[in-house]
Design an enzyme around this catalytic site. Structure first.
Site, PDB file in Angstrom:
ATOM      1  CE  LYS A   9      16.986  35.270   8.774  1.00  0.00           C
ATOM      2  NZ  LYS A   9      17.298  35.684  10.161  1.00  0.00           N
ATOM      3  CG  HIS A 115      20.700  37.121   5.371  1.00  0.00           C
ATOM      4  ND1 HIS A 115      21.592  37.485   6.357  1.00  0.00           N
ATOM      5  CD2 HIS A 115      21.370  37.247   4.200  1.00  0.00           C
ATOM      6  CE1 HIS A 115      22.750  37.807   5.800  1.00  0.00           C
ATOM      7  NE2 HIS A 115      22.640  37.665   4.487  1.00  0.00           N
TER       8      HIS A 115
END
EC number: 2.7.4.6
Length: 153
Positions: A9, A115
């Site tokens: 991220k 993620h």
């Protein structure tokens, strides 16, 4: 071998943690099959987070994920999805166990470093969303027999 998607991220990119996070997956024995830097568009984010569309934090997530480019990775290994999610730790970094990626590097439910796909079906969809077929590479991992028993792969 199972494949899974990991997104490093914007918080990971901004904090200069890319190498450390990639190293964690490599040291575990996963094989990096694809990796690239991309700037996520509103269209891709709306598709990727469609399951959160009705949540009050939907726009906040999209805004946070478009602060800067992200690194998308395809990792491969026996039970790769489970292994990656175990290494990542629980979603909320404040509650993640020490020794996990989120437990060691995150204090947030949103700015939680990575993620990771949550199922084989999701991994297949997500990998197709972020990678073309010729961006996923199949090559021999020379240390395979040092990672698994010969009947595990």
């Amino acid at each position: 071998m199972e494949k899974t998607l990991v997104i490093l991220k914007p918080c990971t990119v901004q904090r200069g943690l890319i190498g450390e996070i990639v190293t964690r997956f490599e040291k575990k024995g996963l094989r990096l099959a694809g990796m690239k830097m991309v700037w996520l568009t509103d269209e891709i984010l709306s598709e990727h987070y469609a399951h959160l569309k009705e949540k009050p934090f939907f726009q906040r997530i999209k805004d946070a994920m478009s602060v800067c480019p992200v690194i998308v990775c395809c990792w491969e290994g026996v039970d790769a999805i489970h292994v990656v999610r175990t290494l990542a730790g629980t979603t909320n970094g404040r509650n993640a166990a020490p020794g996990t990626i989120r437990g060691d590097y995150s204090m947030s439910v949103q700015e939680n470093i990575v993620h990771a796909s949550d199922s084989p079906e999701t991994a297949e969809i997500e990998l197709k969303r972020f990678f073309k077929d010729d961006e996923i590479f199949d090559y021999e991992l020379k240390n395979l027999l040092s990672l698994y028993a010969n009947d595990e792969f």
